[in-house]
Design an enzyme around this catalytic site. Structure first.
Site, mmCIF file in Angstrom:
data_model
loop_
_atom_site.group_PDB
_atom_site.id
_atom_site.type_symbol
_atom_site.label_atom_id
_atom_site.label_comp_id
_atom_site.label_asym_id
_atom_site.label_seq_id
_atom_site.Cartn_x
_atom_site.Cartn_y
_atom_site.Cartn_z
ATOM 1 N N HIS A 55 98.333 59.965 18.582
ATOM 2 C CA HIS A 55 99.594 60.205 18.377
ATOM 3 C C HIS A 55 99.794 61.156 17.288
ATOM 4 O O HIS A 55 98.887 61.460 16.513
ATOM 5 C CB HIS A 55 100.743 59.170 17.753
ATOM 6 C CG HIS A 55 101.166 58.072 18.779
ATOM 7 N ND1 HIS A 55 101.856 58.093 19.848
ATOM 8 C CD2 HIS A 55 100.645 56.580 18.590
ATOM 9 C CE1 HIS A 55 101.900 56.961 20.523
ATOM 10 N NE2 HIS A 55 101.196 56.346 19.940
ATOM 11 N N VAL B 201 86.243 32.931 12.590
ATOM 12 C CA VAL B 201 86.517 32.753 11.321
ATOM 13 C C VAL B 201 87.325 31.343 11.292
ATOM 14 O O VAL B 201 88.411 31.302 11.776
ATOM 15 C CB VAL B 201 86.814 33.853 10.435
ATOM 16 C CG1 VAL B 201 87.200 33.278 9.006
ATOM 17 C CG2 VAL B 201 86.174 35.067 10.606
ATOM 18 N N LYS C 200 108.864 53.653 20.790
ATOM 19 C CA LYS C 200 108.466 55.135 20.995
ATOM 20 C C LYS C 200 108.948 55.123 22.371
ATOM 21 O O LYS C 200 109.323 56.219 23.080
ATOM 22 C CB LYS C 200 107.125 55.711 20.985
ATOM 23 C CG LYS C 200 106.423 55.390 19.618
ATOM 24 C CD LYS C 200 105.247 56.068 19.546
ATOM 25 C CE LYS C 200 104.550 55.913 18.188
ATOM 26 N NZ LYS C 200 104.338 54.319 17.780
ATOM 27 N N CYS D 55 79.682 50.246 41.891
ATOM 28 C CA CYS D 55 81.277 50.446 41.854
ATOM 29 C C CYS D 55 81.353 51.748 42.626
ATOM 30 O O CYS D 55 81.140 52.665 42.065
ATOM 31 C CB CYS D 55 81.633 50.539 40.297
ATOM 32 S SG CYS D 55 83.425 50.909 40.526
#
Ligand SMILES: Cc1cc2nc3c(=O)[nH]c(=O)nc-3n(C[C@H](O)[C@H](O)[C@H](O)COP(=O)(O)OP(=O)(O)OC[C@H]3O[C@@H](n4cnc5c(N)ncnc54)[C@H](O)[C@@H]3O)c2cc1C
Length: 543
Positions: free
Chosen positions: A39, A162, A240, A392
């Site tokens: 941005h 954690v 936005k 692929c």
């Protein structure tokens, strides 16, 4: 993105850094599911962290991506006013952007918009042109940050949630993961939508992360040419708006909508949400062909309540615990600047930062076969035939690239990890063709049983066990007969399973194989080899 960026920034200095990630790979959180836009910085309220770090992050992007070999394009971006009465907002955005320090903003007339973006709705009245806007690959950058950090001495613990933080004398002194305790002088909390849960581990409750979901359409490369730069609608207070943008890989993306969800695991795409996305996208680009969509996905914005802004700084009363939390959009753009800000906060809190002469900011971009010319491709194939083996087909990814991805400094063990590093599985068929081949390569290269290979860690297994029961039985019997084993007989299991995950582990004890009660692990290996020979020859060499 945020945690890997901070780790890489700190790896410039003579400090010991441990990066702890609960998932099987980096970039498996919000960083993998967003619009991937760099941005310009006109949206955020002046004076906020978002505004400051967006503009600084945007300025750092070209250098960071060049150093780390990450895809980035400075396309510029447009905010499109679809009616005359919306143009007033363009001028407001320009003024705000100028206050934030965004260079080059300009409100441009309808004709100019249509000249540079012919796919835009003919009802366009004007647009805000932001020349510093751009596009990137967030997972590429997060992986590159992590690889460069590790190359510069950072220790990375994957699959290490954690679970607790120990406090002494008002300071965080150790971080606990299952089986590991990390004694530390400073802790940085960059846990995305879980950052509030981590802060609660030090008995602080300064913000709550309320996830706001955004859904997307991703379109085939065939329609990638429809727009050349991100197109935004005039924004609302909350978002936005629904964007149509090119991706660095040549696809087109449309989204996101915005829906507050209560559950941090709610990554659902819904019929209603996707209809909203396509309606919004078609207001900007009426010719958007839905049938060229190749996948839908959703991401969760980490909205910090009641703050609204990024939460960056030491937790009140715990000077050595620094939050980089509430990093919703423009968090990707701001990430390089967040890393600098956290570094400075740590230094203010007493971390001594002496630059390391050995720090190397460069991480070479992995070779992408599809980006090379014919001569370069031929030269690679000459050196190593795996460069000539296309795994692929949609994205023209070779076996050599996948093998390389599996042996880089940040462990890659999953299908999604391979996809984010090489694009195998990111194309039109979304892994329908290459998925099984990638599983096989992971199995071969990492010596992992096929049934243990996952899409993205955790329980996302691809295979539950071999399904060609009768054929395997025959192969097994012949194999055992060859070996003179009198356990060979015809009454194999009829459930089509030779061994599932549990069976594979237990096979040495004779579990999971019908009547062949006393099979040893060696025998099973031999049976699998035989099966490959018998069936594999007819099916691309391997099964
Ligand atoms: C729909 C949408 C669109 C967006 N579009 C853009 C855009 O175009 N441009 C832009 O600049 N920004 C955009 N953003 C914002 C951007 O995606 C985020 O700001 C950024 O990805 C946040 O990165 P992060 O590292 O903070 O979070 P994450 O990527 O979620 O990373 C947090 C990490 O912490 C780990 N973690 C969590 N709990 C634990 C624990 N207990 N132990 C160990 N590890 C843990 C997670 O597994 C995860 O990997 C968008 C966001 C969304 C949702």
């Amino acid at each position: 993105m945020v945690g890997t960026g901070i780790a890489r920034e700190l790896s410039r200095y003579d400090v010991r850094v441990v990066l702890v990630e609960k998932r099987a790979d980096v970039a498996f959180g919000t960083t993998k599911a967003n619009t991937a836009l760099v941005h310009a910085g006109y949206d955020a309220e002046p004076g906020t962290w978002k505004a400051r770090l967006n503009v600084r992050g945007n300025a750092l992007y070209p250098k960071v991506c060049a150093e780390l070999g990450v895809s980035y394009k400075n396309t510029g971006s447009l905010v499109v006013a679809l009616a005359e009465e919306q143009t007033v907002h363009l001028h407001e955005l320009r003024a705000r952007g100028e206050t934030n320090g965004v260079p080059g903003l300009e409100v441009i007339p309808r004709e100019r918009v249509l000249a540079i973006e012919p796919g835009v709705s003919p009802s366009v009245a004007a647009a805000l042109w932001a020349p510093t806007g751009g596009i990137t690959s967030p997972w590429e950058l997060a992986i590159a940050y992590a690889e460069n950090a590790v190359a510069n001495g950072v220790e990375l613990l994957l699959s290490s949630p954690v679970i607790g933080i120990d406090m002494r004398g008002g300071r965080a002194v150790s971080v606990r993961c299952p089986g590991v305790v990390i004694y530390t002088q400073f802790v940085v909390n960059a846990a995305g939508i879980w950052a509030d849960d981590i802060e609660r581990m030090i008995n602080r409750d300064d913000f709550e992360i309320t996830p706001r979901r955004g859904e997307y359409y991703l379109f085939d490369r065939r329609v990638g040419h429809l727009v050349s730069r991100p197109l935004f609608p005039v924004p609302s207070q909350a978002t936005k708006g629904i964007v149509v943008a090119p991706t660095v890989d040549g696809n087109l993306i449309a989204g996101p909508n915005a829906l507050l969800v209560g559950d941090k695991g709610d990554l659902a795409t819904t019929a209603a949400g996707l209809a909203e996305v396509i309606d919004g996208a078609r207001k900007l680009v009426p010719g958007l062909p839905v049938r060229e969509s190749i996948t839908n996905f959703a991401g969760l914005r980490a909205v910090a309540v009641p703050v609204g802004d990024f939460v960056i700084g030491a937790s009140p009363g715990v000077p050595n615990f620094v939050n980089a939390a509430g990093i919703q959009s423009p968090g990707l753009t701001a990430a390089p600047a967040i890393a600098e800000a956290v570094r400075d906060i740590l230094a203010d809190a007493g971390l001594v930062l002496v630059e390391k002469p050995t720090f190397n900011p460069v991480r070479e971009r992995p070779t992408r076969f599809s980006e090379l010319g014919r001569d370069e491709q031929s030269a690679l194939i000459e050196k190593n035939p795996l460069w000539g083996h296309i795994i692929c087909r949609c994205e023209t990814v070779t076996e050599a690239e996948i093998v390389e991805a599996l042996h880089r400094p940040v462990p890659c063990t999953t299908l999604d990890g391979v996809k984010f590093r090489t694009r195998a599985g990111a194309g039109r068929c979304q892994g329908g063709f290459c998925g099984p081949r990638v599983v096989d390569i992971i199995h071969r290269e990492l010596d992992t049983p096929m049934e243990h290979v996952t899409k993205k860690g955790g329980g996302s297994y691809i295979l539950s066990g071999p399904s060609k029961g009768p054929l395997l039985e025959q192969a097994a019997c012949r194999c055992l007969a060859d070996a003179g084993c009198n356990a060979a007989r015809d009454d194999g299991p009829d459930d089509g399973q030779v061994c599932g995950r549990a069976g594979a582990e237990d096979v040495g004890e004779g579990v999971g194989r019908g009547d062949h009660g006393n099979l040893g692990e060696q025998d099973v290996c031999r049976i699998e080899t035989r099966e490959r020979e018998e069936v594999g020859g007819h099916a691309h060499g391997r099964v």
